[in-house]
Design a protein around this motif. Sequence first.
Motif, PDB file in Angstrom:
ATOM      1  N   VAL A  21       0.843  -1.200   0.000  1.00 25.30           N
ATOM      2  CA  VAL A  21       0.000   0.000   0.000  1.00 25.30           C
ATOM      3  C   VAL A  21       0.876   1.247   0.000  1.00 25.30           C
ATOM      4  CG1 VAL A  21      -1.593   1.371   1.407  1.00 25.30           C
ATOM      5  CG2 VAL A  21      -2.030  -1.060   1.055  1.00 25.30           C
ATOM      6  N   GLN A  22       1.916   1.234   0.828  1.00 27.21           N
ATOM      7  CA  GLN A  22       2.813   2.387   0.903  1.00 27.21           C
ATOM      8  C   GLN A  22       3.579   2.583  -0.402  1.00 27.21           C
ATOM      9  OE1 GLN A  22       3.539   2.180   5.756  1.00 27.21           O
ATOM     10  NE2 GLN A  22       5.162   1.485   4.407  1.00 27.21           N
ATOM     11  N   ALA A  23       4.039   1.493  -0.994  1.00 24.97           N
ATOM     12  CA  ALA A  23       4.780   1.591  -2.252  1.00 24.97           C
ATOM     13  C   ALA A  23       3.881   2.089  -3.379  1.00 24.97           C
ATOM     14  CB  ALA A  23       5.389   0.242  -2.602  1.00 24.97           C
ATOM     15  N   HIS A  24       2.639   1.637  -3.404  1.00 22.91           N
ATOM     16  CA  HIS A  24       1.705   2.113  -4.429  1.00 22.91           C
ATOM     17  C   HIS A  24       1.404   3.599  -4.240  1.00 22.91           C
ATOM     18  CE1 HIS A  24       0.656  -1.324  -6.933  1.00 22.91           C
ATOM     19  NE2 HIS A  24       0.702  -2.082  -5.858  1.00 22.91           N
ATOM     20  N   GLN A  25       1.438   4.076  -3.017  1.00 23.50           N
ATOM     21  CA  GLN A  25       1.258   5.505  -2.781  1.00 23.50           C
ATOM     22  C   GLN A  25       2.384   6.288  -3.451  1.00 23.50           C
ATOM     23  OE1 GLN A  25       0.642   6.533   1.354  1.00 23.50           O
ATOM     24  NE2 GLN A  25       1.081   8.681   1.011  1.00 23.50           N
ATOM     25  N   VAL A  26       3.616   5.795  -3.304  1.00 22.62           N
ATOM     26  CA  VAL A  26       4.763   6.434  -3.957  1.00 22.62           C
ATOM     27  C   VAL A  26       4.617   6.338  -5.477  1.00 22.62           C
ATOM     28  CG1 VAL A  26       7.267   6.337  -4.282  1.00 22.62           C
ATOM     29  CG2 VAL A  26       6.277   5.982  -2.000  1.00 22.62           C
ATOM     30  N   LEU A  27       4.207   5.175  -5.963  1.00 26.08           N
ATOM     31  CA  LEU A  27       4.019   4.972  -7.396  1.00 26.08           C
ATOM     32  C   LEU A  27       3.030   5.989  -7.968  1.00 26.08           C
ATOM     33  CD1 LEU A  27       4.796   2.872  -9.689  1.00 26.08           C
ATOM     34  CD2 LEU A  27       2.649   1.736  -9.136  1.00 26.08           C
ATOM     35  N   ARG A  28       1.916   6.192  -7.274  1.00 22.61           N
ATOM     36  CA  ARG A  28       0.913   7.155  -7.749  1.00 22.61           C
ATOM     37  C   ARG A  28       1.476   8.574  -7.754  1.00 22.61           C
ATOM     38  NH1 ARG A  28      -2.374   3.872  -4.530  1.00 22.61           N
ATOM     39  NH2 ARG A  28      -2.296   5.382  -2.823  1.00 22.61           N
ATOM     40  N   HIS A  29       2.254   8.925  -6.723  1.00 21.83           N
ATOM     41  CA  HIS A  29       2.860  10.259  -6.682  1.00 21.83           C
ATOM     42  C   HIS A  29       3.782  10.463  -7.887  1.00 21.83           C
ATOM     43  CE1 HIS A  29       1.355  11.892  -2.982  1.00 21.83           C
ATOM     44  NE2 HIS A  29       1.828  10.916  -2.228  1.00 21.83           N
ATOM     45  N   LEU A  30       4.575   9.443  -8.207  1.00 21.08           N
ATOM     46  CA  LEU A  30       5.481   9.563  -9.353  1.00 21.08           C
ATOM     47  C   LEU A  30       4.711   9.675 -10.654  1.00 21.08           C
ATOM     48  CD1 LEU A  30       8.283   7.021  -8.361  1.00 21.08           C
ATOM     49  CD2 LEU A  30       8.442   9.515  -8.388  1.00 21.08           C
ATOM     50  N   GLU A  31       3.635   8.930 -10.769  1.00 20.63           N
ATOM     51  CA  GLU A  31       2.825   8.988 -11.993  1.00 20.63           C
ATOM     52  C   GLU A  31       2.227  10.374 -12.193  1.00 20.63           C
ATOM     53  OE1 GLU A  31       0.168   5.723 -11.387  1.00 20.63           O
ATOM     54  OE2 GLU A  31       1.521   4.256 -12.328  1.00 20.63           O
ATOM     55  N   THR A  32       1.879  11.058 -11.096  1.00 21.28           N
ATOM     56  CA  THR A  32       1.367  12.426 -11.237  1.00 21.28           C
ATOM     57  C   THR A  32       2.436  13.374 -11.763  1.00 21.28           C
ATOM     58  OG1 THR A  32       1.908  13.070  -8.956  1.00 21.28           O
ATOM     59  CG2 THR A  32      -0.272  12.079  -9.336  1.00 21.28           C
ATOM     60  N   LEU A  33       3.706  12.981 -11.595  1.00 21.83           N
ATOM     61  CA  LEU A  33       4.810  13.777 -12.144  1.00 21.83           C
ATOM     62  C   LEU A  33       5.149  13.365 -13.574  1.00 21.83           C
ATOM     63  CD1 LEU A  33       7.232  13.773  -9.051  1.00 21.83           C
ATOM     64  CD2 LEU A  33       5.647  15.587  -9.744  1.00 21.83           C
ATOM     65  N   GLY A  34       4.377  12.412 -14.112  1.00 23.25           N
ATOM     66  CA  GLY A  34       4.627  11.929 -15.466  1.00 23.25           C
ATOM     67  C   GLY A  34       5.769  10.949 -15.566  1.00 23.25           C
ATOM     68  N   VAL A  35       6.108  10.289 -14.448  1.00 22.22           N
ATOM     69  CA  VAL A  35       7.242   9.372 -14.406  1.00 22.22           C
ATOM     70  C   VAL A  35       6.743   7.932 -14.483  1.00 22.22           C
ATOM     71  CG1 VAL A  35       9.175   8.553 -13.003  1.00 22.22           C
ATOM     72  CG2 VAL A  35       8.595  10.992 -13.041  1.00 22.22           C
ATOM     73  N   SER A  36       7.327   7.158 -15.366  1.00 20.65           N
ATOM     74  CA  SER A  36       7.017   5.729 -15.444  1.00 20.65           C
ATOM     75  C   SER A  36       7.749   5.004 -14.326  1.00 20.65           C
ATOM     76  CB  SER A  36       7.468   5.180 -16.806  1.00 20.65           C
ATOM     77  OG  SER A  36       7.347   3.774 -16.836  1.00 20.65           O
ATOM     78  N   ALA A  37       7.021   4.156 -13.592  1.00 24.40           N
ATOM     79  CA  ALA A  37       7.628   3.458 -12.457  1.00 24.40           C
ATOM     80  C   ALA A  37       6.963   2.101 -12.281  1.00 24.40           C
ATOM     81  CB  ALA A  37       7.487   4.293 -11.185  1.00 24.40           C
ATOM     82  N   ARG A  38       7.692   1.185 -11.655  1.00 18.57           N
ATOM     83  CA  ARG A  38       7.138  -0.124 -11.317  1.00 18.57           C
ATOM     84  C   ARG A  38       7.740  -0.599 -10.011  1.00 18.57           C
ATOM     85  NH1 ARG A  38      10.588  -4.440 -12.277  1.00 18.57           N
ATOM     86  NH2 ARG A  38      12.391  -4.027 -13.646  1.00 18.57           N
ATOM     87  N   LEU A  39       7.043  -1.544  -9.376  1.00 21.00           N
ATOM     88  CA  LEU A  39       7.491  -2.066  -8.085  1.00 21.00           C
ATOM     89  C   LEU A  39       8.349  -3.307  -8.266  1.00 21.00           C
ATOM     90  CD1 LEU A  39       4.240  -1.789  -5.912  1.00 21.00           C
ATOM     91  CD2 LEU A  39       5.982  -0.050  -6.371  1.00 21.00           C
ATOM     92  N   HIS A  40       9.322  -3.453  -7.386  1.00 22.38           N
ATOM     93  CA  HIS A  40      10.154  -4.654  -7.318  1.00 22.38           C
ATOM     94  C   HIS A  40      10.120  -5.141  -5.873  1.00 22.38           C
ATOM     95  CE1 HIS A  40      13.319  -7.521  -8.074  1.00 22.38           C
ATOM     96  NE2 HIS A  40      14.131  -6.949  -7.199  1.00 22.38           N
ATOM     97  N   ILE A  41       9.510  -6.301  -5.639  1.00 23.73           N
ATOM     98  CA  ILE A  41       9.304  -6.806  -4.283  1.00 23.73           C
ATOM     99  C   ILE A  41      10.540  -7.559  -3.808  1.00 23.73           C
ATOM    100  CG2 ILE A  41       7.917  -8.350  -2.847  1.00 23.73           C
ATOM    101  CD1 ILE A  41       5.540  -7.692  -4.667  1.00 23.73           C
ATOM    102  N   ILE A  42      10.977  -7.246  -2.601  1.00 20.35           N
ATOM    103  CA  ILE A  42      12.171  -7.841  -2.001  1.00 20.35           C
ATOM    104  C   ILE A  42      11.789  -8.384  -0.629  1.00 20.35           C
ATOM    105  CG2 ILE A  42      14.476  -7.354  -1.075  1.00 20.35           C
ATOM    106  CD1 ILE A  42      14.646  -5.111  -3.245  1.00 20.35           C
TER     107      ILE A  42
END
Length: 301
Positions: A21-42
Amino acid sequence: MGVMRHQTVIIGTRGSPLALVQAHQVLRHLETLGVSARLHIIRTSGDRGHRGGVGVFVKELEEALLRGEVHLAVHSLKDMPTQQPPGLRVACVLERADPRDALVSRLGPLEHLPPHARVGCGSPRRIAQLRAIRPDLDYLPISGNVDTRLRKLESGQYDAVVLAMAGLARLQLEGRTTQVFSLAQVLPAPGQGAIALEVREGDARALRLAQDLNHWPTWWSVLAERAFLRALGGGCRVPIASYAQVQGNRLTLDGLVITPDGQTALRGQVEGRPEEAEALGTAIAQRLLAQGAGHLLGARV
């Protein structure tokens, strides 16, 4: 490996429901900046059940950062040691969620629990402060993520459990709370409720993207809290608590050191400009040390 201009940003995260949930929050913030991003689970050593020591939920994420496998690592700030490994830095914190602790109970609020009710609590800080209020309860260790702890409560292993309100809210489980403790009752862990982004030194784009997401009132607050913790030589496994907030151009920091049995505590407050955050945290730690905090930290139940 720096992030190239149009390269997808890889976000390192743990795989627990709350971490995602926290990582997706960061992902959404980056997308609002027009940045392509994806998660990598560790999977971290803490996820594998190794709960002793400092940074058990952080180490493998930091190693992935240093190897260049991820560009950003998302952490619950309260899980992070106060010093980062060489080559890494905390680049930003998002706006803080509710920093308070909450009771989820089958038998009502804390004051209504019968003597020797079984309270699941994995934090020495929480246990010490709750013992100061209800020394007659049985505080038992508990492990696992939020969902696991709630299932243990429902199965009857515990009569109540204590959890961070921020985690419950992020998982949309606020409705499960029986009682939210005031800051006067239970002071939070340094950094509680804050999400931190860690980057490699020298990765200019990752650093710039992270700093674009920074929430400055939260940044100054947690800087003061973590300076307090660092000056006391503590980590998340000792009964040290602190909470700072910024209102206008003033930062107020509360700090607490308490014995594990909850019977002796030293608490102080300091105020100053937000830009003085680290000095304020160090100052209140030194004040409490002069009053005997070091002796309290060496106490045992």
